[in-house]
Write an enzyme that holds these catalytic residues in place. Structure first.
Site, PDB file in Angstrom:
ATOM      1  CE  LYS A  89      -4.762  -6.399   4.290  1.00 26.68           C
ATOM      2  NZ  LYS A  89      -5.656  -5.165   3.902  1.00 26.68           N
ATOM      3  CB  SER A 148      -8.539  -6.797   1.751  1.00 25.98           C
ATOM      4  OG  SER A 148      -7.946  -5.835   1.934  1.00 25.98           O
ATOM      5  CB  SER A 156      -9.518  -3.314   2.931  1.00 21.82           C
ATOM      6  OG  SER A 156      -9.906  -3.916   1.685  1.00 21.82           O
TER       7      SER A 156
HETATM    8  N1  GLN Z   1     -13.042  -4.213  -1.560  1.00 18.89           N
HETATM    9  C1  GLN Z   1     -12.507  -3.412  -2.086  1.00 18.89           C
HETATM   10  C2  GLN Z   1     -11.784  -4.080  -3.397  1.00 18.89           C
HETATM   11  O1  GLN Z   1     -12.017  -5.219  -3.506  1.00 18.89           O
HETATM   12  C3  GLN Z   1     -11.519  -2.573  -1.357  1.00 18.89           C
HETATM   13  C4  GLN Z   1     -10.276  -3.457  -0.793  1.00 18.89           C
HETATM   14  C5  GLN Z   1      -9.305  -2.493   0.080  1.00 18.89           C
HETATM   15  O2  GLN Z   1      -9.625  -1.659   0.446  1.00 18.89           O
HETATM   16  N2  GLN Z   1      -8.340  -3.041  -0.064  1.00 18.89           N
HETATM   17  O3  GLN Z   1     -10.962  -3.736  -4.083  1.00 18.89           O
END
Ligand code: GLN
Length: 482
Positions: free
Chosen positions: A75, A150, A174
């Site tokens: 990532k 994400s 995410s």
């Molecule tokens: N969807 C959540 C957010 O927008 C979690 C994102 C994540 O786990 N990085 O913050």
């Protein structure tokens, strides 16, 4: 060729194929499908082949470590020495990391080959990978749908066979949510298990790195590499890492699995509920005892998260000021103009929204009402789990309330987007480990099942997931790539 890391290792050790061959094979697939999927921001083809060649030489000498010659994608939130590390933001579009994150060092130590850096939501804020400066990522099961976020680029790449595995990070879901939406396996370890050093910070008390792959068996190998104490991360836990692969096949007869009533209530898609019910039957056949439990403060998790995470991000992202690194606006008139325009032009809309919410929640006069309150409620959420784990060994629920949704469907409605993490977010608030495994399909799209373990029970989670995967073949299904 196979996408199983276990089989890749066996094949490399037996000389059935070389690391250069298998790496080239993945690079060919990336070149063929990345234009449609957009899962990679950077493809490190030359470096990959160089590392693969070195791995083949080690194998020839009989020096084989856990991941020698195995290609992996990372990532783009992990700093990679000498390689662009953008966090999918215009702010870091020109940033070449000067050092490796601990996780990346560990993969190098264990002999892995890097295929490239995967697309993601900007600074890991999002649930659909539509918040990337480099454009959205397609779900290989249906190109018009989102892969989740994400870590959407990592999940899409693994599901489409462009990499056998990839790293992700999970602040509120995410790793698990994109794994669910793309039909693969992902684990978010206990907070503190995997070093956050060199992993660009979003919500420091919530962020945790982990792997995405096809099976629990592969995740066990990858977590082995990723986990471990790191003195450079002050929240890293100094506790020895067990061998995650030894207990994988252990019998799960008699294990007590709790179904939290609040996770099967309103808002859950009926098809998903059916898929999870069939999976629960499978666990019964494997000898599990199913118990109804309650996590009464579940409804607080989204509001609490959307105070805590923005508050932490507003502080973490203050370092991007146009002075030290990253984007700087053209021709600033004075220092204040430099700060304002560099940040205003360098960050995308969702990141700006979070910074504003967080700054507001932390400001004098509001701190007690919002941030402090949220931290108090966070404790209640944690205590719900502590009580539940007095009665059960593990908790089972859906990973997401819906299957992969259409691109653009929720972009104008942040709250409906935030609700996608309703089943995943409370684990981050509590610091608990959780994983998502494929459990079936609804309208041709994958459905994920979430297993939640007690602190540091990653071995048990992987074991239970592995037993399920030995009895089912959902994790072996893959989308047809044209
Ligand atoms: N969807 C959540 C957010 O927008 C979690 C994102 C994540 O786990 N990085 O913050």
């Amino acid at each position: 060729m196979t996408d199983s890391i276990r089989e890749i290792r066996l094949g490399l050790a037996a000389g059935e194929f070389s690391s250069v061959e298998i790496t080239q094979d993945y690079l060919n697939k990336i070149n063929l499908h990345n234009p449609t999927l957009n899962c990679f921001i950077t493809i490190t083809d030359e470096l990959a082949l160089e590392q693969a060649k070195a791995a083949d030489e080690s194998i020839a000498r009989g020096e084989i470590k856990t991941l020698t010659g195995v290609p992996i994608a990372h990532k783009d939130i992990y700093c990679t020495d000498g390689i662009k590390t953008s966090c999918a933001s215009k702010m870091l579009d020109n940033f070449i990391a000067p050092y490796d994150a601990t996780v990346i060092e560990h993969f190098k130590r264990d002999g892995a080959v890097i295929l490239g850096k995967t697309n993601m939501d900007e600074f890991a804020m999002g649930s659909s990978n539509e918040n990337s400066y480099y454009g959205s990522v397609a779900n290989p099961w249906d190109l018009g749908r989102v892969p989740g976020g994400s870590s959407g680029g990592s999940a899409s790449a693994v599901a489409a066979g462009l990499a056998p595995a990839a790293t992700g990070t999970d602040t509120g879901g995410s790793i698990r949510q994109p794994a669910a939406l793309c039909g693969i396996t992902g684990i978010k370890p206990t907070y503190g298990r995997v070093s956050r050093y060199g992993m660009i910070a979003f919500g420091s008390s919530l962020d945790q790195g982990g792997p995405l792959a096809h099976s629990a068996e592969d995740c066990a190998l990858l977590l082995q590499t990723m986990a471990g104490f790191d003195p450079r991360d002050s929240t890293s836990i100094d506790q020895s890492v067990p061998d995650y692969s030894v207990d994988l096949a252990q019998d799960i007869e008699g294990i007590k699995i709790g179904l939290p009533r609040e996770y099967f209530a309103e808002g859950l898609d009926a098809d998903i509920a059916n898929v999870i019910a069939s999976a629960v039957d499978e666990f019964r056949r494997l000898g599990a005892e199913i118990v109804d439990i309650t996590l009464p403060n579940t409804k607080l998790s989204i509001p609490v998260y959307y105070v805590v995470a923005p508050a932490e991000c507003s502080s973490n992202l203050s370092r991007f000021d146009g002075v030290r690194f990253g984007y700087r606006c053209d021709n600033p008139t004075d220092l204040e103009d430099l700060y304002k325009r560099s940040r205003g032009e360098g960050f995308g809309d969702e990141v700006i929204r979070r910074i504003m919410i967080g700054t507001y929640a932390l400001s004098a006069g509001y701190y007690d009402a919002y941030y402090l309150k949220a931290q108090q409620l966070r404790r209640l959420i944690k205590e719900d789990y502590e009580k539940a784990f007095e009665r059960v060994d593990m908790i089972l629920c859906p990973t997401t309330p819906e299957v992969a949704f259409k691109q653009g469907e929720k972009t104008d409605d942040p709250v409906s987007m935030y609700l996608q993490d309703i089943y995943t977010i409370s684990l981050n608030l509590a610091g608990l480990p959780g994983m998502s495994i494929p459990a079936g399909f609804s309208q041709g799209l994958p459905v994920g099942l979430q297993l939640i373990g007690n602190y540091f029970e990653e071995s048990r989670l992987l074991n239970v997931a592995h037993r399920f995967q030995q009895a089912t073949d959902w994790h072996l299904q893959s989308p047809e790539m044209k």
